[in-house]
Scaffold this motif. Structure first.
Motif, PDB file in Angstrom:
ATOM      1  N   ARG A 343       9.704   1.646  10.740  1.00 11.60           N
ATOM      2  CA  ARG A 343       9.623   2.910  11.468  1.00 11.60           C
ATOM      3  C   ARG A 343       8.181   3.236  11.867  1.00 11.60           C
ATOM      4  N   PHE A 344       7.228   2.937  10.988  1.00 15.18           N
ATOM      5  CA  PHE A 344       5.844   3.363  11.214  1.00 15.18           C
ATOM      6  C   PHE A 344       4.917   2.231  11.642  1.00 15.18           C
ATOM      7  N   GLY A 345       5.254   0.992  11.310  1.00 20.16           N
ATOM      8  CA  GLY A 345       4.450  -0.139  11.747  1.00 20.16           C
ATOM      9  C   GLY A 345       3.071  -0.174  11.103  1.00 20.16           C
ATOM     10  N   ARG A 346       2.088  -0.710  11.866  1.00 23.37           N
ATOM     11  CA  ARG A 346       0.746  -0.917  11.319  1.00 23.37           C
ATOM     12  C   ARG A 346       0.044   0.374  10.889  1.00 23.37           C
ATOM     13  N   PRO A 347       0.299   1.547  11.480  1.00 19.98           N
ATOM     14  CA  PRO A 347      -0.327   2.770  10.963  1.00 19.98           C
ATOM     15  C   PRO A 347      -0.048   3.005   9.482  1.00 19.98           C
ATOM     16  N   LEU A 348       1.103   2.556   8.997  1.00 17.39           N
ATOM     17  CA  LEU A 348       1.403   2.704   7.574  1.00 17.39           C
ATOM     18  C   LEU A 348       0.401   1.903   6.738  1.00 17.39           C
ATOM     19  N   VAL A 349       0.062   0.706   7.199  1.00 20.71           N
ATOM     20  CA  VAL A 349      -0.926  -0.118   6.502  1.00 20.71           C
ATOM     21  C   VAL A 349      -2.285   0.572   6.513  1.00 20.71           C
ATOM     22  N   ALA A 350      -2.644   1.157   7.655  1.00 18.02           N
ATOM     23  CA  ALA A 350      -3.927   1.853   7.751  1.00 18.02           C
ATOM     24  C   ALA A 350      -3.991   3.032   6.785  1.00 18.02           C
ATOM     25  N   ILE A 351      -2.900   3.776   6.672  1.00 14.44           N
ATOM     26  CA  ILE A 351      -2.863   4.894   5.725  1.00 14.44           C
ATOM     27  C   ILE A 351      -3.052   4.378   4.292  1.00 14.44           C
ATOM     28  N   GLY A 352      -2.400   3.269   3.983  1.00 19.12           N
ATOM     29  CA  GLY A 352      -2.558   2.681   2.655  1.00 19.12           C
ATOM     30  C   GLY A 352      -3.989   2.267   2.379  1.00 19.12           C
ATOM     31  N   LEU A 353      -4.646   1.654   3.359  1.00 23.94           N
ATOM     32  CA  LEU A 353      -6.033   1.228   3.182  1.00 23.94           C
ATOM     33  C   LEU A 353      -6.955   2.426   2.962  1.00 23.94           C
ATOM     34  N   VAL A 354      -6.714   3.504   3.690  1.00 23.57           N
ATOM     35  CA  VAL A 354      -7.510   4.724   3.485  1.00 23.57           C
ATOM     36  C   VAL A 354      -7.327   5.232   2.056  1.00 23.57           C
ATOM     37  N   LEU A 388      -1.135   3.509  -5.191  1.00 25.79           N
ATOM     38  CA  LEU A 388      -0.175   3.965  -4.173  1.00 25.79           C
ATOM     39  C   LEU A 388      -0.573   3.431  -2.798  1.00 25.79           C
ATOM     40  N   GLY A 389      -1.866   3.475  -2.510  1.00 24.52           N
ATOM     41  CA  GLY A 389      -2.330   2.930  -1.235  1.00 24.52           C
ATOM     42  C   GLY A 389      -2.095   1.440  -1.138  1.00 24.52           C
ATOM     43  N   SER A 390      -2.357   0.723  -2.233  1.00 29.19           N
ATOM     44  CA  SER A 390      -2.170  -0.736  -2.221  1.00 29.19           C
ATOM     45  C   SER A 390      -0.723  -1.112  -1.944  1.00 29.19           C
ATOM     46  N   GLY A 391       0.199  -0.322  -2.486  1.00 31.60           N
ATOM     47  CA  GLY A 391       1.607  -0.591  -2.227  1.00 31.60           C
ATOM     48  C   GLY A 391       1.992  -0.436  -0.768  1.00 31.60           C
ATOM     49  N   LEU A 392       1.246   0.406  -0.051  1.00 37.70           N
ATOM     50  CA  LEU A 392       1.498   0.583   1.383  1.00 37.70           C
ATOM     51  C   LEU A 392       0.756  -0.442   2.227  1.00 37.70           C
ATOM     52  N   VAL A 393      -0.010  -1.320   1.576  1.00 40.02           N
ATOM     53  CA  VAL A 393      -0.747  -2.352   2.302  1.00 40.02           C
ATOM     54  C   VAL A 393      -0.070  -3.712   2.183  1.00 40.02           C
ATOM     55  N   ILE A 394       0.128  -4.199   0.957  1.00 37.91           N
ATOM     56  CA  ILE A 394       0.529  -5.594   0.752  1.00 37.91           C
ATOM     57  C   ILE A 394       1.895  -5.880   1.352  1.00 37.91           C
ATOM     58  N   ALA A 458     -16.529  -3.331  -3.360  1.00 36.53           N
ATOM     59  CA  ALA A 458     -15.110  -3.650  -3.175  1.00 36.53           C
ATOM     60  C   ALA A 458     -14.459  -2.678  -2.194  1.00 36.53           C
ATOM     61  N   ALA A 459     -14.814  -1.393  -2.308  1.00 38.46           N
ATOM     62  CA  ALA A 459     -14.275  -0.397  -1.373  1.00 38.46           C
ATOM     63  C   ALA A 459     -14.745  -0.680   0.050  1.00 38.46           C
ATOM     64  N   GLY A 460     -16.012  -1.108   0.193  1.00 37.17           N
ATOM     65  CA  GLY A 460     -16.520  -1.453   1.525  1.00 37.17           C
ATOM     66  C   GLY A 460     -15.796  -2.634   2.135  1.00 37.17           C
ATOM     67  N   ILE A 461     -15.480  -3.637   1.315  1.00 31.62           N
ATOM     68  CA  ILE A 461     -14.724  -4.799   1.814  1.00 31.62           C
ATOM     69  C   ILE A 461     -13.353  -4.362   2.300  1.00 31.62           C
ATOM     70  N   ILE A 462     -12.700  -3.490   1.530  1.00 32.54           N
ATOM     71  CA  ILE A 462     -11.374  -3.007   1.924  1.00 32.54           C
ATOM     72  C   ILE A 462     -11.472  -2.166   3.194  1.00 32.54           C
ATOM     73  N   ALA A 463     -12.584  -1.452   3.375  1.00 26.95           N
ATOM     74  CA  ALA A 463     -12.780  -0.686   4.610  1.00 26.95           C
ATOM     75  C   ALA A 463     -12.831  -1.608   5.828  1.00 26.95           C
ATOM     76  N   LEU A 464     -13.326  -2.836   5.658  1.00 25.58           N
ATOM     77  CA  LEU A 464     -13.315  -3.800   6.768  1.00 25.58           C
ATOM     78  C   LEU A 464     -11.888  -4.174   7.154  1.00 25.58           C
ATOM     79  N   ALA A 465     -11.001  -4.262   6.153  1.00 24.67           N
ATOM     80  CA  ALA A 465      -9.589  -4.510   6.464  1.00 24.67           C
ATOM     81  C   ALA A 465      -9.010  -3.347   7.267  1.00 24.67           C
ATOM     82  N   LEU A 466      -9.458  -2.137   6.962  1.00 25.63           N
ATOM     83  CA  LEU A 466      -9.017  -0.966   7.728  1.00 25.63           C
ATOM     84  C   LEU A 466      -9.433  -1.081   9.189  1.00 25.63           C
ATOM     85  N   VAL A 467     -10.627  -1.608   9.448  1.00 24.77           N
ATOM     86  CA  VAL A 467     -11.079  -1.803  10.829  1.00 24.77           C
ATOM     87  C   VAL A 467     -10.130  -2.744  11.572  1.00 24.77           C
ATOM     88  N   ALA A 468      -9.725  -3.852  10.916  1.00 28.67           N
ATOM     89  CA  ALA A 468      -8.789  -4.789  11.547  1.00 28.67           C
ATOM     90  C   ALA A 468      -7.444  -4.123  11.826  1.00 28.67           C
TER      91      ALA A 468
END
Length: 480
Positions: A343-354, A388-394, A458-468
């Motif tokens: 239903r939400f697609g990639r924005p759901l992953v972005a929310i999880g990364l945040v 909770l965020g990680s569960g919305l990413v992987i 580690a948080a900065g590395i994950i922020a790079l995934a958010l950029v992608a």
């Protein structure tokens, strides 16, 4: 539309669809077992040291050898499952994993334990791409998202609860031999998984023949390239020469050679990995997100365990319990994310990364200065948010990344995705671990400061995934 609503359109070759959730359960149990062995051994290292009189180099190989051979096998094993049947490959992998777990538990020398761990990692690499391939094969539409949600929960929980289960087993088995039960516990699980796989997993459909060779040159080029990239990362603490880093560009050169070979080979026969998958934006950016995210995600548990056990003197059991909020959050959100990802697609992953970044930054904040309370209690809330965020990413990212991959290439596509995760994990632990130890040295033993600085990295590395993820979202909107 009918393909989305009905899983019966999957390429099952007459397989009884009513059994597919049971088949998935078998696959998830095997995945949990193999992924658990990535992290569960960390807390057993002191016991192994005492029992086997192992050197630091031996112990490093016990930990990193598993990850190395795991990563090497993923793509070839995925291709083998695509070509020769995923049930056959799955049963082979679980059988080998069970046998090598027994050998590891019975080891009487560091050399024997290292050999068993190398073979155990290879067996794990055979198993895991088959599970993703089976999900692609047996499920469609929303049900595929739910299936990947369960797989994502399995990945998150197995990574996070490894130290807790390891601590429990060592406490039950005793300091001298408790580490052996870390391996012996796999034996009954593996036996049951093999028997159930024979009954529940779909066999290769009759008449499905793949007479193409399994591309031995491609296997060799990919294997050498991945090995040369991973070796200096997993041996960063033991190889003191700076020349070790020369292996990384050499490995990347082999990987470029692999890509050129696969492009040429694909014109004649079925390649080990079809490079045309990278023409799919969902697959390319999803693989990049996975690689970068695992670089930050896996490093969290590495430095947190060091901080709690060595820096603060907590037991292995308490250190494992401290990570439990992350594991619980990941499990709940993975199941939810799998249900709503379509239903939400990639924005759901972005929310999880945040959410992950916010949770990690909040962890740094509660540990500012000299924390006066119990560190596991102080970090429970922020780590729950990060989990909770990680569960919305992987899980959602895996669903979206593989959504357009054809079923005949599901195993090799999943294998390449997971290979990126293994490389990301090794690179992230190397980078974050290097900052952790250098900060510890420069601050003259200030473990809290070293942990905070490395957690911010580690948080900065994950922020790079958010950029992608944001690039994928905006690219999709421009097309729409």
């Amino acid at each position: 539309m009918s393909a989305d609503r009905s899983p019966a359109t999957a390429d099952t070759g007459g397989y009884d669809d009513r059994r597919r959730w049971k088949a998935l359960g078998v696959g998830l149990v095997a995945s949990f077992m193999t992924l658990l062995d990535v992290s569960i051994v960390n807390v057993a290292v002191p016991s192994m040291d005492r029992a086997l009189h192992a050197t630091p180099s031996d112990l490093q190989w016990v930990l990193s050898g598993y990850a190395l051979t795991f990563g090497l096998m993923l793509v070839p094993a995925g291709r083998f499952g695509d070509a020769r049947g995923r049930r056959n490959a799955f049963m082979l992998g679980v059988t080998l994993f069970t046998i090598t777990s027994a050998l590891a538990g019975l080891a009487r020398s560091p050399e024997g334990l290292i050999a068993a761990r190398l073979l155990q990692g290879a067996a794990a690499g055979i198993v895991n791409p088959q599970v993703s391939g089976l999900i692609q094969q047996l499920f469609r539409g929303a049900e595929r998202g739910r299936a990947f949600g369960l797989l994502g929960a399995t990945i998150g929980i197995s990574t996070a609860v490894g130290p807790l289960l390891g601590g429990l087993l060592i406490q039950l088995g005793g300091e001298q031999h408790g580490w052996r039960w870390v391996f012996f516990v796999n034996i009954p699980v593996g036996i049951v998984a093999v028997l159930l796989a024979w009954r529940l997993l779909p066999a290769r459909p009759t008449g499905q023949q793949d007479r193409h060779r399994l591309d031995p040159v491609g296997v060799l080029l990919l294997g050498v390239g991945v090995t040369m990239v991973l070796l200096p990362l997993v041996q960063r603490e033991q190889w003191h020469t700076p020349w070790k880093w020369a292996l990384v560009p050499a490995g990347l050169a082999f990987l470029v050679g692999f890509g050129l070979w696969e492009r040429w080979y694909a014109r004649r026969r079925t390649p080990l990995f079809d490079l045309r998958l990278f023409r799919l934006r969902s697959y390319t950016l999803g693989s990049l997100i996975a690689l970068v995210y695992f670089g930050g995600f896996t490093a969290i548990f590495f430095i947190f365990t060091l901080y709690l056990q060595i820096g603060l003197g907590y037991s292995a059991l308490i250190a494992g319990l401290a990570i439990t909020p992350f594991a619980l959050g990941s499990a709940v959100a993975s199941a939810l994310g799998g249900r709503i990802v379509n239903r939400f697609g990639r924005p759901l992953v972005a929310i999880g990364l945040v959410a992950v970044v916010v949770g990690l930054v909040a962890t740094v904040w509660v540990l500012r200065g000299s924390p006066s309370g119990s560190v596991p209690l102080l970090t429970a809330g922020p780590l729950l948010v990060a989990g909770l965020g990680s569960g919305l990413v992987i899980a959602p990212n895996q669903t979206l990344t593989l959504s357009e991959v054809p079923v005949p290439q599901a195993g090799s596509g999943a294998g390449m995705l997971q290979t990126g995760q293994r490389i990301g994990s090794a690179a992230g632990i190397a980078a974050v671990g290097a900052l952790f130890f250098s900060s510890l040295a420069s601050s003259r033993g200030d473990w809290a400061a070293a942990f905070r600085y490395s957690l911010l990295l580690a948080a900065g590395i994950i922020a790079l995934a958010l950029v992608a993820a944001l690039v994928d979202i905006f690219a999709g909107r421009r097309r729409g």
